[in-house]
Motif scaffolding. Structure first.
Motif, PDB file in Angstrom:
ATOM      1  N   LEU A  21       0.853  -1.180   0.000  1.00 27.04           N
ATOM      2  CA  LEU A  21       0.000   0.000   0.000  1.00 27.04           C
ATOM      3  C   LEU A  21       0.893   1.235   0.000  1.00 27.04           C
ATOM      4  N   ILE A  22       0.729   2.083  -1.011  1.00 23.98           N
ATOM      5  CA  ILE A  22       1.475   3.339  -1.066  1.00 23.98           C
ATOM      6  C   ILE A  22       0.527   4.472  -0.713  1.00 23.98           C
ATOM      7  N   ILE A  23       0.809   5.128   0.404  1.00 26.46           N
ATOM      8  CA  ILE A  23       0.086   6.332   0.787  1.00 26.46           C
ATOM      9  C   ILE A  23       0.862   7.504   0.203  1.00 26.46           C
ATOM     10  N   LEU A  24       0.329   8.059  -0.879  1.00 23.24           N
ATOM     11  CA  LEU A  24       0.986   9.147  -1.602  1.00 23.24           C
ATOM     12  C   LEU A  24       0.431  10.479  -1.126  1.00 23.24           C
ATOM     13  N   SER A  25       1.336  11.387  -0.802  1.00 24.48           N
ATOM     14  CA  SER A  25       0.905  12.719  -0.401  1.00 24.48           C
ATOM     15  C   SER A  25       1.714  13.755  -1.175  1.00 24.48           C
ATOM     16  N   HIS A  26       1.002  14.513  -1.997  1.00 15.37           N
ATOM     17  CA  HIS A  26       1.596  15.635  -2.725  1.00 15.37           C
ATOM     18  C   HIS A  26       0.473  16.599  -3.060  1.00 15.37           C
ATOM     19  N   PRO A  27       0.550  17.849  -2.606  1.00 12.19           N
ATOM     20  CA  PRO A  27      -0.558  18.783  -2.794  1.00 12.19           C
ATOM     21  C   PRO A  27      -0.878  19.124  -4.249  1.00 12.19           C
ATOM     22  N   ASP A  28       0.069  18.908  -5.150  1.00  9.12           N
ATOM     23  CA  ASP A  28      -0.172  19.241  -6.562  1.00  9.12           C
ATOM     24  C   ASP A  28       0.526  18.203  -7.434  1.00  9.12           C
ATOM     25  N   ILE A  29       0.013  16.976  -7.394  1.00 10.91           N
ATOM     26  CA  ILE A  29       0.694  15.858  -8.031  1.00 10.91           C
ATOM     27  C   ILE A  29       0.794  16.032  -9.542  1.00 10.91           C
ATOM     28  N   GLU A  30      -0.175  16.701 -10.176  1.00  9.40           N
ATOM     29  CA  GLU A  30      -0.142  16.848 -11.626  1.00  9.40           C
ATOM     30  C   GLU A  30       0.996  17.750 -12.076  1.00  9.40           C
ATOM     31  N   ARG A  54      -2.896   5.197  -2.882  1.00 11.67           N
ATOM     32  CA  ARG A  54      -3.946   6.095  -2.413  1.00 11.67           C
ATOM     33  C   ARG A  54      -3.361   7.496  -2.266  1.00 11.67           C
ATOM     34  N   HIS A  55      -3.757   8.381  -3.190  1.00 13.76           N
ATOM     35  CA  HIS A  55      -3.274   9.763  -3.155  1.00 13.76           C
ATOM     36  C   HIS A  55      -4.212  10.580  -2.269  1.00 13.76           C
ATOM     37  N   LEU A  56      -3.724  10.982  -1.112  1.00 10.10           N
ATOM     38  CA  LEU A  56      -4.578  11.582  -0.097  1.00 10.10           C
ATOM     39  C   LEU A  56      -5.222  12.876  -0.557  1.00 10.10           C
ATOM     40  N   GLU A  57      -4.468  13.733  -1.226  1.00 10.88           N
ATOM     41  CA  GLU A  57      -5.030  15.018  -1.644  1.00 10.88           C
ATOM     42  C   GLU A  57      -6.133  14.857  -2.679  1.00 10.88           C
ATOM     43  N   LEU A  59      -8.103  12.053  -2.858  1.00  8.91           N
ATOM     44  CA  LEU A  59      -9.215  11.405  -2.170  1.00  8.91           C
ATOM     45  C   LEU A  59      -9.949  12.365  -1.230  1.00  8.91           C
ATOM     46  N   TYR A  60      -9.189  13.266  -0.618  1.00  7.37           N
ATOM     47  CA  TYR A  60      -9.770  14.112   0.431  1.00  7.37           C
ATOM     48  C   TYR A  60      -9.366  15.581   0.229  1.00  7.37           C
ATOM     49  N   PRO A  61      -9.854  16.209  -0.838  1.00  3.34           N
ATOM     50  CA  PRO A  61      -9.506  17.618  -1.069  1.00  3.34           C
ATOM     51  C   PRO A  61     -10.005  18.537   0.041  1.00  3.34           C
ATOM     52  N   ASP A  62     -11.030  18.076   0.781  1.00  4.94           N
ATOM     53  CA  ASP A  62     -11.558  18.855   1.907  1.00  4.94           C
ATOM     54  C   ASP A  62     -10.916  18.475   3.236  1.00  4.94           C
ATOM     55  N   PHE A  63      -9.911  17.560   3.176  1.00  2.90           N
ATOM     56  CA  PHE A  63      -9.179  17.110   4.375  1.00  2.90           C
ATOM     57  C   PHE A  63     -10.063  16.297   5.327  1.00  2.90           C
ATOM     58  N   LYS A  64     -11.233  15.852   4.881  1.00  2.87           N
ATOM     59  CA  LYS A  64     -12.089  15.015   5.719  1.00  2.87           C
ATOM     60  C   LYS A  64     -11.811  13.555   5.381  1.00  2.87           C
ATOM     61  N   ILE A  65     -10.913  12.956   6.131  1.00  4.90           N
ATOM     62  CA  ILE A  65     -10.409  11.620   5.837  1.00  4.90           C
ATOM     63  C   ILE A  65     -11.420  10.560   6.272  1.00  4.90           C
ATOM     64  N   ASP A  66     -11.678   9.603   5.392  1.00  2.00           N
ATOM     65  CA  ASP A  66     -12.545   8.469   5.712  1.00  2.00           C
ATOM     66  C   ASP A  66     -11.722   7.471   6.521  1.00  2.00           C
ATOM     67  N   ILE A  67     -11.864   7.527   7.811  1.00  2.00           N
ATOM     68  CA  ILE A  67     -11.023   6.723   8.697  1.00  2.00           C
ATOM     69  C   ILE A  67     -11.243   5.237   8.472  1.00  2.00           C
ATOM     70  N   PRO A  92       3.859  16.509   4.092  1.00  2.00           N
ATOM     71  CA  PRO A  92       2.784  17.445   3.752  1.00  2.00           C
ATOM     72  C   PRO A  92       1.672  17.377   4.796  1.00  2.00           C
ATOM     73  N   ALA A  93       0.893  18.429   4.885  1.00  2.00           N
ATOM     74  CA  ALA A  93      -0.074  18.583   5.982  1.00  2.00           C
ATOM     75  C   ALA A  93      -1.058  17.433   6.072  1.00  2.00           C
ATOM     76  N   ILE A  94      -1.594  16.968   4.945  1.00  2.00           N
ATOM     77  CA  ILE A  94      -2.637  15.941   5.022  1.00  2.00           C
ATOM     78  C   ILE A  94      -2.074  14.597   5.470  1.00  2.00           C
ATOM     79  N   LEU A  95      -0.802  14.349   5.190  1.00  2.00           N
ATOM     80  CA  LEU A  95      -0.213  13.090   5.647  1.00  2.00           C
ATOM     81  C   LEU A  95      -0.042  13.106   7.161  1.00  2.00           C
ATOM     82  N   LYS A  96       0.309  14.243   7.721  1.00  4.22           N
ATOM     83  CA  LYS A  96       0.345  14.365   9.188  1.00  4.22           C
ATOM     84  C   LYS A  96      -1.058  14.169   9.762  1.00  4.22           C
ATOM     85  N   LYS A  97      -2.073  14.757   9.120  1.00  5.03           N
ATOM     86  CA  LYS A  97      -3.448  14.582   9.573  1.00  5.03           C
ATOM     87  C   LYS A  97      -3.885  13.121   9.431  1.00  5.03           C
TER      88      LYS A  97
END
Length: 333
Positions: A21-30, A54-57, A59-67, A92-97
């Motif tokens: 499982l790769i948890i990818l975090s980058h605010p502007d991956i494109e 799973r690219h967090l940004e 999946l959760y642009p509103d930062f509301k993570i589906d736990i 990045p912030a969402i990965l800490k969250k």
């Protein structure tokens, strides 16, 4: 005489597919060069059945993570990779969250919180600076290993198996100022290839290590090495059976048996392993079956022993200690 390996092809059976499982975090991956290149190469190289990204940004642009969804993904994985650029000497912030929200009491730590115990963790990071900048006299003053210690301790606290981080330098591009676009791509491709190799090595599991251990075991048996060598690989409650000795249990009875063997046989002796089958029945638990052509000479009678034995082992691979533990050892003629 020395231990020899049979020319018979080793048959290694595996019922388990190790999932990454790769948890990818980058605010502007494109617009990313490095992380987008890394993930693209990995997806091309590895089968979808073994990999989830799973690219967090996204999946959760509103930062509301589906736990619940994220915990389910973690439970389905054997190797968990955090892939991200280094942001302010952290993630990045969402990965800490993500860590705050998903790694909860009762799930990842605390009472009943052992759900991730024994899973492997790897942090894969792109750095903008040079190697020299992450030194005591460099711009960043600290090594990347020092900077990552909070994450390392978090992994230990969760009881996952921590793997040394994978990172690469000069992955930031500022036109006419910092690096070049082609250089960043080259660095990212090299990073991806290293990460792919690590994932592929992990997917193989520990069957090859088990095979090598079996031959090493008999190499030491051939010279009738000190019993301390063997005891370190035996479960404290090991059950073992040998022709003429019956059923035995534990280190004390093994020591008594081995002492009698050393008194009886002239060293060196010879074991030839044949028809080896290694079957992983559940993660890091192995059923091992093989035959041994055993040649020896008795000390007093000078009688030659020439027999073919069948051996059945139950073996556990301890990944924390990176060592095998034999739980059951049955020999029959």
């Amino acid at each position: 005489m020395t231990t020899t390996r049979s020319t018979t092809r080793i048959n290694t059976l595996n019922r388990l597919d190790r999932k990454t499982l790769i948890i990818l975090s980058h605010p502007d991956i494109e617009r990313s060069i490095a992380n987008k290149t890394i993930i693209g190469h990995i997806k091309k190289a590895l089968p979808e059945s073994q990999l989830e990204v799973r690219h967090l940004e996204s999946l959760y642009p509103d930062f509301k993570i589906d736990i619940n969804a994220e915990q389910a993904a973690l439970l389905n994985a054997d190797l968990i990779v955090f892939q991200h650029p280094l942001y302010w000497y952290a993630t990045p912030a969402i990965l800490k969250k993500y860590v705050d929200d998903v790694m909860t009491w009762g799930f990842a730590y605390g009472t009943g919180g052992d759900k991730l115990k024994g899973k492997h963790f790897l942090q894969s990071i792109t750095l903008g600076g040079s190697r020299e900048s992450f030194t005591p006299l460099g711009y960043n003053r600290f090594s990347i290993e020092d900077i990552l210690k909070p994450m390392q301790q978090s992994v230990y606290h969760i009881q996952m198996i921590y793997n040394p981080p994978l990172y690469s330098y000069r992955n930031a591009y500022v036109p006419e100022v910092l690096n070049s676009m082609s250089e960043v791509r080259e660095n990212a491709i090299a990073h991806a290839e290293r990460l792919i190799e690590k994932i592929q090595d992990f997917s193989k599991g520990n069957k090859e290590k088990v095979e090598n251990f079996i031959h090493k075991w008999f190499k030491h048996f051939d010279v009738l090495d000190e019993n301390g060598y063997f005891i370190q690989y035996l479960h404290q409650d090991i059950e073992f059976t040998f022709p003429g000795y019956g059923n035995m249990k534990g280190h004390t009875e093994f020591n008594s048996w081995y002492y009698s063997i050393r008194e009886k046989l002239e060293a060196p002796i010879k074991h030839e392993v044949k028809n080896l089958v290694i079957e992983e029945t559940e993660r890091n638990r192995f059923d091992v079956r093989f035959q041994v052509h055993f040649l020896a000479e008795e000390k007093e009678s000078r009688k030659e022993i020439d027999v073919v034995e069948t051996e059945n082992w139950e073996l556990i691979w301890d990944e924390n200690g990176d060592r095998p533990i034999i739980a059951k050892y049955v020999v029959s003629v």
